[in-house]
Write a protein that holds these residues in place. Sequence first.
Motif, PDB file in Angstrom:
ATOM      1  N   UNK A 538       2.206  15.468  -7.156  1.00 39.97           N
ATOM      2  CA  UNK A 538       1.746  16.696  -7.499  1.00 39.97           C
ATOM      3  C   UNK A 538       0.654  16.547  -8.606  1.00 39.97           C
ATOM      4  N   UNK A 539       1.083  16.072  -9.722  1.00 39.34           N
ATOM      5  CA  UNK A 539       0.384  16.097 -10.984  1.00 39.34           C
ATOM      6  C   UNK A 539      -0.897  15.220 -10.817  1.00 39.34           C
ATOM      7  N   UNK A 540      -0.691  14.352  -9.729  1.00 36.58           N
ATOM      8  CA  UNK A 540      -1.787  13.240  -9.907  1.00 36.58           C
ATOM      9  C   UNK A 540      -2.933  13.758  -9.198  1.00 36.58           C
ATOM     10  N   UNK A 599      -3.399  15.834 -20.915  1.00 34.39           N
ATOM     11  CA  UNK A 599      -2.825  15.562 -19.525  1.00 34.39           C
ATOM     12  C   UNK A 599      -2.605  14.088 -19.278  1.00 34.39           C
ATOM     13  N   UNK A 600      -3.376  13.282 -19.585  1.00 35.87           N
ATOM     14  CA  UNK A 600      -3.248  12.020 -19.335  1.00 35.87           C
ATOM     15  C   UNK A 600      -1.801  11.104 -20.051  1.00 35.87           C
ATOM     16  N   UNK A 601      -1.619  11.545 -21.205  1.00 34.71           N
ATOM     17  CA  UNK A 601      -0.485  11.209 -21.899  1.00 34.71           C
ATOM     18  C   UNK A 601       0.879  11.626 -21.123  1.00 34.71           C
ATOM     19  N   UNK A 602       0.671  13.150 -20.712  1.00 35.59           N
ATOM     20  CA  UNK A 602       1.892  13.391 -20.066  1.00 35.59           C
ATOM     21  C   UNK A 602       2.247  12.729 -18.695  1.00 35.59           C
ATOM     22  N   UNK A 603       1.017  12.492 -18.009  1.00 35.16           N
ATOM     23  CA  UNK A 603       1.086  11.755 -16.651  1.00 35.16           C
ATOM     24  C   UNK A 603       1.680  10.380 -17.058  1.00 35.16           C
ATOM     25  N   UNK A 604       1.043   9.628 -17.990  1.00 35.28           N
ATOM     26  CA  UNK A 604       1.576   8.115 -18.261  1.00 35.28           C
ATOM     27  C   UNK A 604       3.170   8.127 -18.701  1.00 35.28           C
ATOM     28  N   UNK A 605       3.600   9.331 -19.123  1.00 38.27           N
ATOM     29  CA  UNK A 605       5.002   9.242 -19.738  1.00 38.27           C
ATOM     30  C   UNK A 605       5.754   9.348 -18.340  1.00 38.27           C
ATOM     31  N   UNK A 606       5.302  10.298 -17.647  1.00 37.92           N
ATOM     32  CA  UNK A 606       6.012  10.422 -16.001  1.00 37.92           C
ATOM     33  C   UNK A 606       6.111   9.052 -15.515  1.00 37.92           C
ATOM     34  N   UNK A 607       4.957   8.377 -15.477  1.00 36.27           N
ATOM     35  CA  UNK A 607       4.732   7.157 -14.796  1.00 36.27           C
ATOM     36  C   UNK A 607       5.876   5.982 -15.416  1.00 36.27           C
ATOM     37  N   UNK A 608       6.094   6.054 -16.911  1.00 40.67           N
ATOM     38  CA  UNK A 608       6.940   5.352 -17.238  1.00 40.67           C
ATOM     39  C   UNK A 608       8.356   5.432 -17.125  1.00 40.67           C
ATOM     40  N   UNK A 609       8.463   6.921 -16.946  1.00 41.72           N
ATOM     41  CA  UNK A 609       9.957   7.444 -16.722  1.00 41.72           C
ATOM     42  C   UNK A 609      10.477   6.971 -15.432  1.00 41.72           C
TER      43      UNK A 609
END
Length: 621
Positions: A538-540, A599-609
Amino acid sequence: MSSSNVFNWLNAAGLSKYHQAFVSEGIDDDSFLRLTIQDYNRFGITAINERKSLFQLIQLLKSQQQADGGQAPSSQAPEQEPPRSAKFDTVDPYMPHTDDNRRPPPSTAARKKDTPCYVSGSKIRVVVRKRPMNKKEVNNHEIDIITVDSDDIVSIHEPKVRVDLTKYIARHRFRFDQVFDEDCANEEVYRCTAQPLIESVFQGGRVTCFAYGQTGSGKTFTMMGKRDDGLYGLAGQDIFHLLKQPQYSSYRATVSFFEIYCDRLFDLLNNRKRVEALEDHSQNIVIHGLKEFDATCADDVTAAIDAGQNARSTGTTSANADSSRSHAIFQITLKGPGKGGRGERIIGRFSFIDLAGSERGADTQNSDRQTRMEGAKINESLLALKECIRAMDQQHNHLPFRGSKLTMVLKDSFIGENCHTVMIANVSPNSGSSENTLNTLRYADRVKELKKGDDKVNKIIDKAIDQNKPKRVAAAPKPAPKRPVQPKPAWRGVTDDDEGMVKEEENDDEEDVDDGDDNVEEDELAKTHEELITRILDEEDEFITAHRQEVEDMMELVKKEMQLLADVEEPGADIDHYIRSLDKLLVQKLKKIDDLRKKLVGFQDALKMEESMSKTRSKRQ
């Protein structure tokens, strides 16, 4: 010669259409009362609700006979009627038509006539198709673990190991509307599933046919076959044969082919252009941008299928290097003149859905993130599909079609009186696929709970079936064809000093108690992981939209900067105004860049998680 009593009894149970079969067998009153469940197939009575009706009827007549002191029951219908499920209030599309002029003719390919095609009393029909073993499975010394016990019962013999390392086989039995073994051709499957519904489309029906199962189980082969002998092509032949009849001369057919990949829709007949599923003011779902092409013959259908299949997206899983990772939806729509001759309206639609592979989550844990996301969306849509079908079959007031894009675009297939659904669950017979095969059968079993009703009667019937059926002990799993040199199969119902005692146990639901807490923890982790993947998807979309908006805003600010430069170069320009305006523009640019960066940092954190969670699950398995 069958007596009039037999006809009256059958008629009371709603089974009078089978009377001729009883006449052919010479069944009289006494022999009728001696029939067992094992005999029902002789008369073509294979539907579970009809078998229950006949069973209850015979038991009722026997009770009446004992009450009358051994006298044969009278020719009057029994006072107690058979269960309501044996009655039919409306015309069922699976009931063969008596008027040959109205029945769609068989397709050009030869079709078997001896396979029973019985009546289903609901809008949902669930069948199972078993494919044959392939060369790779034979060479790997795998064995066939699936047995088709009857026209509606299938068993899977699952190899398992206890905590003490004792090997055994757990037998699981399932009952469906119909079961096709490995010898059944596509034409036979079509004749007993999709063909009876063709005429319903001409009467305003919305018909849906799903092929479900793990990758490599035969879904695409069932739907497409070898060019024109799959369900797509065979349905096209029959539809265009009917269109030639005078009463349908004002109708025309169109075809469309699109796929749903990670909740995004792509038109397979228009260079995979992305399209959108939108809801209009009447709450009808419209696929904006989808191309529909006129079809005038069965060859047009075949050409559309070939073009769409070539464009369909594929990915990679551990089960198959060329696995379809999207739901492919092929629709044949009939259109005709609107009411009062104004405009054009949709008469009926036949939707064929080749669902994406239903692998377990464990099969995609070691894959890349994109494959894991594909799997999460596939599982989400399959769950939503199951809930919609069950709600429709049980006539619930609310249908949760908004649960996924798949059920959303098929909304008109779930809502309305003239909607019919067929699900073909495709299963692989090899022992290496036992877990996926069992999950497929369980999913199909939950789609339509065929054992609704009197639990006591169900238990009696199940017990009678088991008692009258030849016992299938350890030899039930059929070994692969003989080879010159063949090692002893790892799973066999015999005693072996090295391997321990292997026993077959029926419906063994034994769980390892010591692993109970671990299983609960793993289930919670899996649920959290799937929720995270859904959030990422969804965030993507949101992030891509935000990035596109940021680029457009930046272009507007750059235009203002260019104008500011042009103004300041004019004679007598106000330098203070230039400085203030430039500072304001730069602040706006920095803010937009900073917002997008957050937004990019939050999206990267979700990917790492997600990556970390995936590795944790892989280590535990």
